[in-house]
Structures are given as structure tokens and as C-alpha cells.
Scaffold this motif. Sequence first.
Motif, short mmCIF file in Angstrom:
data_model
loop_
_atom_site.label_atom_id
_atom_site.label_comp_id
_atom_site.label_asym_id
_atom_site.label_seq_id
_atom_site.Cartn_x
_atom_site.Cartn_y
_atom_site.Cartn_z
N PHE A 1 0.81 -1.22 0.00
CA PHE A 1 0.00 0.00 0.00
C PHE A 1 0.85 1.27 0.00
O PHE A 1 0.42 2.30 0.51
N TYR A 2 2.05 1.21 -0.58
CA TYR A 2 2.96 2.36 -0.51
C TYR A 2 2.38 3.60 -1.19
O TYR A 2 2.64 4.73 -0.76
N LYS B 1 0.06 9.31 0.54
CA LYS B 1 -0.99 10.33 0.56
C LYS B 1 -1.77 10.34 1.89
O LYS B 1 -2.83 10.93 1.97
N ILE B 2 -1.22 9.68 2.91
CA ILE B 2 -1.93 9.59 4.18
C ILE B 2 -2.13 10.97 4.80
O ILE B 2 -1.24 11.82 4.75
N ASP B 3 -3.30 11.22 5.36
CA ASP B 3 -3.57 12.51 5.99
C ASP B 3 -3.34 12.43 7.50
O ASP B 3 -3.22 11.35 8.07
N TYR C 1 -7.07 0.09 5.11
CA TYR C 1 -5.75 -0.45 4.81
C TYR C 1 -4.67 0.40 5.47
O TYR C 1 -3.68 -0.12 6.02
N LEU C 2 -4.85 1.71 5.43
CA LEU C 2 -3.91 2.61 6.08
C LEU C 2 -4.02 2.50 7.59
O LEU C 2 -3.00 2.52 8.30
#
Length: 288
Positions: free
Chosen positions: A53-54, A59-61, A174-175
Motif C-alpha cells: 500500500f505504498y 498520501k496519508i492525511d 488499509y492505512l
Amino acid sequence: MSKQLQSDIVLTLVTMIWGSTFIIVKNAIQSLPVYNFLFIRFLLAFLLLAAIFYKKLKKIDKSTLMAASLIGTMLFLGYAFQTMGLLYTTASKSGFITGFSVVLVPILEAILLKRKPTKAATVGVVLAFIGLILLTTNIDLSINIGDFLTLLCAFAFAMHIVLISKYASKMDTYLLATVQIGMVALLSGIVSLIFEKPFIPTSLDVWGAIIITGVFATAFAFVAQNTMQAYTTATHTALIFSLEPVFAALAAYLIAGETMSIRAIIGGAFMLAGIILSELPEKEPEKR
């Protein structure tokens, strides 16, 4: 197939994996310090998920990062308090008190998420708890520091389930799973460096346990839990997870030849009955 049924099937599979790998973990930590083992196990799972899931991770907030870090901290505290508690209490009492999370979850869910369990779910929780009492042998009523630490473990695991229910339907699961696993790896590594003498194992058996638990009981299991909890309640999840000692006992019987007492079998039946009962739909109130 409904989303509820799908989540039940997947969460039951997760519980089976955790229960069946209990004996593998037990054997591995005979030759590897506990937090050393947890660090390598969760680091392997994190690296695997980070590779998959790179693109999402880039784009993780901030809100997802903070929520996942909090959930991961609760998960780590569950392991930490359980391990510390085992130094001062028996394994049977530890299993019993840890299982108390099945009672804590509906209470926390009602307080934090404003979701009251249905009557069927409440009776199901009671039956599951009775089953845990029967399944756990040699319980006495004395209280010591180990019991208190294990109670904190049960609270942490209950909070882990409730927090996932709070955020799973709002954020990328997933994150959520990837970051919380990374948080457990980080905290386990820090604790291992402070209190243990960590080392890289050379035994193929230990590495086999690390790979099996890292890939299936960690990477797959927590992604599945985070994703499926978006379609069910925290209380229902806790009821399914209460079957873990049942699957652990079955695995110990099949793998190590450990016998199950009649009391344990009856306890498992009570727990299964509690889960089945919780599936019953709530009756609509009759109109006057």
C-alpha cells in the motif's frame, strides 16, 4: 451474501488464525524475548503492508495517522500489560481476565460511540462470559498486581476494538491497519531495547513462527479486522473474538495432543451459543 455475514465469516477466520497460532507463539518465545519477538513479527507485517500500500501511504492525511497511531498504541498496551501481568499471575487467570474484554466492549461502545447493544447481543455477551469462566480452569478469587495489570490489558484490547469501530467506516482501513501495526513494531522495539537484550534469531523454527504470525496473524488478520468492522458492531466483533481460546484449545489438541476437559467443551458451547444468539434480529416494537 450480506456485508454482515461476510464480516462474521472473515472475523471468525481471523479468530481461528489467532487461536491456532497461539501454540506457535508460545514455542517461539521460549527462545526469543517477548518484545523482541513482537518487534520482528510486527515489523515484518508492516514492511509487507507498506510495500503493498505504498501509494496510499504517500498520501496519508494527519487525521488517519493520528487515529491509527492511537489504535496501535492500544493494541501494544494490550500485549504489554498482558505480558507484565503474567509475571505475577497464573496463565489461567490471565486468560480469564483478558477475556473480560468481551464484557468491557459493549460498555465502552455505549459510552464512547453512543451505541447500545441489542437485548440479544447483551444475552450473548453474558453467555460468552460464562463460557470463558468454564473454559478457564483453576480460577481463585484472590487479587494481586498481576491481575490488575491484566485487567488493564483487557481494557486496552477492548478500546482497540471500539476505536476501530469508530474510525473504520470513516477512513481507509488499509492505512489504519498498516500504521497501527507499525506503531506496535515501534513501541515493541523501544521496550525490547530498554528491558531486553534483543537479537536476530538464527533458528529456522523461530523464523517459521515469525513468518506465519507476521504474514497471517498480523498483516492479514489486522487488515481483515479493520476492514470488516466497518460492517458490524464492536460488541459483535468482541463476541466473535471471544472464541479465540476455543480455537487455541482445539489447535493444542490437534498439534500438541493436549486434551480438552468436559468443562472446557461446555464452556466453548456456551460461547458459541452466545454468538449465535447475538445474530438474532431485534424484534420491532408492536404498533398500538
